[in-house]
Scaffold this motif. Structure first.
Motif, mmCIF file in Angstrom:
data_model
loop_
_atom_site.group_PDB
_atom_site.id
_atom_site.type_symbol
_atom_site.label_atom_id
_atom_site.label_comp_id
_atom_site.label_asym_id
_atom_site.label_seq_id
_atom_site.Cartn_x
_atom_site.Cartn_y
_atom_site.Cartn_z
ATOM 1 N N PRO A 226 0.840 -1.198 0.000
ATOM 2 C CA PRO A 226 0.000 0.000 0.000
ATOM 3 C C PRO A 226 0.880 1.254 0.000
ATOM 4 O O PRO A 226 1.805 1.358 0.803
ATOM 5 C CB PRO A 226 -0.784 -0.105 1.312
ATOM 6 N N LEU A 227 0.565 2.156 -0.912
ATOM 7 C CA LEU A 227 1.388 3.355 -1.090
ATOM 8 C C LEU A 227 0.534 4.553 -0.717
ATOM 9 O O LEU A 227 -0.625 4.623 -1.103
ATOM 10 C CB LEU A 227 1.691 3.509 -2.581
ATOM 11 N N ARG A 228 1.117 5.486 0.021
ATOM 12 C CA ARG A 228 0.344 6.684 0.346
ATOM 13 C C ARG A 228 1.158 7.915 -0.018
ATOM 14 O O ARG A 228 2.325 8.021 0.336
ATOM 15 C CB ARG A 228 -0.023 6.695 1.838
ATOM 16 N N VAL A 229 0.528 8.833 -0.764
ATOM 17 C CA VAL A 229 1.187 10.086 -1.132
ATOM 18 C C VAL A 229 0.693 11.173 -0.193
ATOM 19 O O VAL A 229 -0.512 11.379 -0.057
ATOM 20 C CB VAL A 229 0.837 10.485 -2.582
ATOM 21 N N LEU A 230 1.619 11.832 0.488
ATOM 22 C CA LEU A 230 1.242 12.866 1.457
ATOM 23 C C LEU A 230 2.135 14.079 1.305
ATOM 24 O O LEU A 230 3.229 13.981 0.766
ATOM 25 C CB LEU A 230 1.461 12.363 2.883
ATOM 26 N N SER A 231 1.674 15.189 1.860
ATOM 27 C CA SER A 231 2.496 16.401 1.855
ATOM 28 C C SER A 231 3.414 16.417 3.071
ATOM 29 O O SER A 231 3.004 16.052 4.169
ATOM 30 C CB SER A 231 1.590 17.625 1.892
ATOM 31 N N SER A 232 4.641 16.870 2.862
ATOM 32 C CA SER A 232 5.533 16.996 4.027
ATOM 33 C C SER A 232 5.254 18.278 4.780
ATOM 34 O O SER A 232 5.796 18.498 5.850
ATOM 35 C CB SER A 232 7.001 17.004 3.628
ATOM 36 N N PHE A 233 4.465 19.158 4.181
ATOM 37 C CA PHE A 233 4.272 20.476 4.780
ATOM 38 C C PHE A 233 2.891 20.641 5.405
ATOM 39 O O PHE A 233 2.719 21.371 6.367
ATOM 40 C CB PHE A 233 4.493 21.565 3.732
ATOM 41 N N LYS A 234 1.905 19.950 4.806
ATOM 42 C CA LYS A 234 0.533 20.167 5.227
ATOM 43 C C LYS A 234 -0.021 18.853 5.760
ATOM 44 O O LYS A 234 -0.054 17.863 5.032
ATOM 45 C CB LYS A 234 -0.251 20.603 3.982
ATOM 46 N N PRO A 235 -0.445 18.807 7.018
ATOM 47 C CA PRO A 235 -0.937 17.551 7.556
ATOM 48 C C PRO A 235 -2.187 17.089 6.806
ATOM 49 O O PRO A 235 -2.959 17.911 6.322
ATOM 50 C CB PRO A 235 -1.270 17.872 9.010
ATOM 51 N N GLY A 236 -2.385 15.791 6.699
ATOM 52 C CA GLY A 236 -3.565 15.265 6.025
ATOM 53 C C GLY A 236 -3.399 13.788 5.757
ATOM 54 O O GLY A 236 -2.355 13.209 6.070
ATOM 55 N N GLU A 237 -4.450 13.207 5.208
ATOM 56 C CA GLU A 237 -4.441 11.766 4.966
ATOM 57 C C GLU A 237 -3.784 11.406 3.642
ATOM 58 O O GLU A 237 -3.461 10.257 3.390
ATOM 59 C CB GLU A 237 -5.884 11.238 4.948
ATOM 60 N N GLY A 238 -3.635 12.389 2.743
ATOM 61 C CA GLY A 238 -3.051 12.118 1.446
ATOM 62 C C GLY A 238 -3.933 11.215 0.597
ATOM 63 O O GLY A 238 -5.151 11.159 0.784
ATOM 64 N N THR A 239 -3.317 10.504 -0.338
ATOM 65 C CA THR A 239 -4.039 9.570 -1.204
ATOM 66 C C THR A 239 -3.436 8.185 -1.034
ATOM 67 O O THR A 239 -2.222 8.015 -1.145
ATOM 68 C CB THR A 239 -3.909 9.982 -2.679
#
Ligand code: ASP
Ligand code: MG
Length: 413
Positions: A226-239
């Motif tokens: 499972p791969l998750r793309v997230l921002s390093s700057f803005k917290p969130g669940e990503g995709t």
């Protein structure tokens, strides 16, 4: 508590402050009980800087062995600095180069493939409670030479490590906060996707959404990481990118995203013999030129002749047209023509598999927008059309609306 690989790209570790920021996020995750292997890229701009240095010294040749020795230093700087930053925060950490791990690759310098990963030293550190920091993009071949995996290769390092270590998830931290329904620069109402399948992501990526290296997505799909793309700057669940989940498919959107690519050119070889071997006579030599052909369309023959149309990367357009013109008599072609001001526009979605009428919906909407389709190709989960480049933005926005991809709430910051 989870066992995670977290990968940070060049912009996320581009300055000392950003490295310290990453260290703080890692400390939080560690304090929450996660076991963590971190993979980092070189600081942003560093790999390009090193490439330029090599070119300055050796303008005419590329010595791939030495270039790999040089380029691998970029990531080596980051692993050391990040480990130091973690230790400054009181987090026990240890850095490893690709060779130290060891990430064994074949000997194709600058585009090496990973053969195996020795997980023992990493697991020993993880069991001792350390955060393990591994250099992305690099490995070592059988004879001990340093290799690199190709530009953007740290994504692949991260996925390969997650697969070998059987991690729960491979998280790719980058400068965007996920995968979007389309490029937000073209359609401001583009929405971040909570989930997407490997297949869809591959289609989106190959069509120009440059969030992840394609090879890394393929790798993740193959080993079911499972791969998750997230921002390093803005917290969130990503995709989250995973396999298609049967249970979810009831609510599945027909179309997950609108992808596009401006880098294409179209070439038509008209009036060639409609006999076995014609496609090969045209495309064989083009593949020998090392030119990748994307869409291929052959018309139904009339009067024993047919027209043959295909697309290539725009950079190759002139070379291919010149080549075909030089072979025109040999091919028995009536004419060679083309257009390098085209773009490819695609709808992508696993939901298409189980629903009819999506193509006609797409074609109707494009016609209502006055957009002419020059070529059409379909696969199980994608429909692509080639249109004039000047209509691309219009087409993207029209299809984004037609397939109701915009978010209900404006999720803008
Ligand atoms: N530093 C390498 C590059 O710029 C690898 C990576 O960032 O993934 O291509
Ligand atoms: Mg990168």
């Amino acid at each position: 508590m989870a066992f995670l690989v977290k990968k940070y790209g060049g912009t996320s570790v581009g300055t000392v402050e950003r490295i310290q920021h990453v260290a703080r996020s890692l400390k939080e995750a560690r304090d929450a009980g996660d076991d963590i292997v971190v993979v980092v890229s070189a600081m942003s701009g560093e790999t390009n800087r090193l490439v330029a240095l090599a070119k300055a010294v050796q303008p005419a040749v590329v010595d791939v062995r030495e270039l790999d020795v040089l380029l691998s230093t970029g990531e080596q700087v980051t692993i050391a600095l990040l480990s130091m930053a973690l230790k400054e925060l009181g987090v026990d950490a240890c850095s490893y180069t690709g060779a130290q791990v060891k990430i064994l690759t074949d000997d194709s310098h600058s585009k090496a493939r990973i053969l195996s990963i020795d997980t023992k030293p990493i697991m020993k550190d993880i069991e001792a409670g350390k955060v393990v920091v591994v250099a992305g993009f690099q490995g070592v071949d059988e004879s001990g030479d340093i290799t690199t995996l190709g530009r953007g290769g740290s994504d692949t390092s991260a996925v390969a490590l997650a697969a070998a270590l059987k991690c729960d998830e491979c998280q790719i931290f980058t400068d965007v906060d996920g995968v979007y329904t389309t490029d937000p620069r073209v359609e401001g109402r583009a929405r971040r996707l909570d989930r997407i399948t490997f297949e869809e992501m591959l289609e989106m990526a190959s069509l120009g959404s440059k969030v992840l290296q394609i090879r890394a997505v393929e790798f993740a799909g193959k080993y079911n990481v499972p791969l998750r793309v997230l921002s390093s700057f803005k917290p969130g669940e990503g995709t989250l990118i995973t396999y298609d989940d049967e249970e979810d498919s009831m609510e599945q959107a027909l179309v997950s995203g609108i992808a596009f690519n401006r880098d294409e050119a179209q070439i038509t070889v008209a009036g060639v013999a409609d006999t076995p071997g014609t496609a090969f006579a045209i495309l064989g030599p083009i593949s020998d030129l090392n030119v990748e052909v994307d869409m291929i369309i052959q018309n139904v023959g009339a009067d024993d002749t047919t027209d043959f149309t295909f697309t290539v990367h725009r950079d190759e357009y002139k070379r291919v047209i010149d080549f075909l013109n030089s072979k025109k008599a040999e091919l028995g072609a009536k004419s060679i023509s083309g257009n390098d001001r085209i773009a490819k526009l695609s709808i992508v979605g696993v939901g298409m598999r189980s629903h009819a009428g999506i193509a006609s919906k797409m074609f109707r909407r494009l016609s209502e927008s006055g957009i002419n389709m020059r070529l059409i190709t379909t696969s199980e989960i994608k429909i692509s059309v080639v249109i004039d480049e000047k209509y691309l933005e219009l087409g993207v926005r029209a299809l984004h609306e037609e397939f109701e991809l915009a978010g209900d709430e404006a999720e803008k910051d």
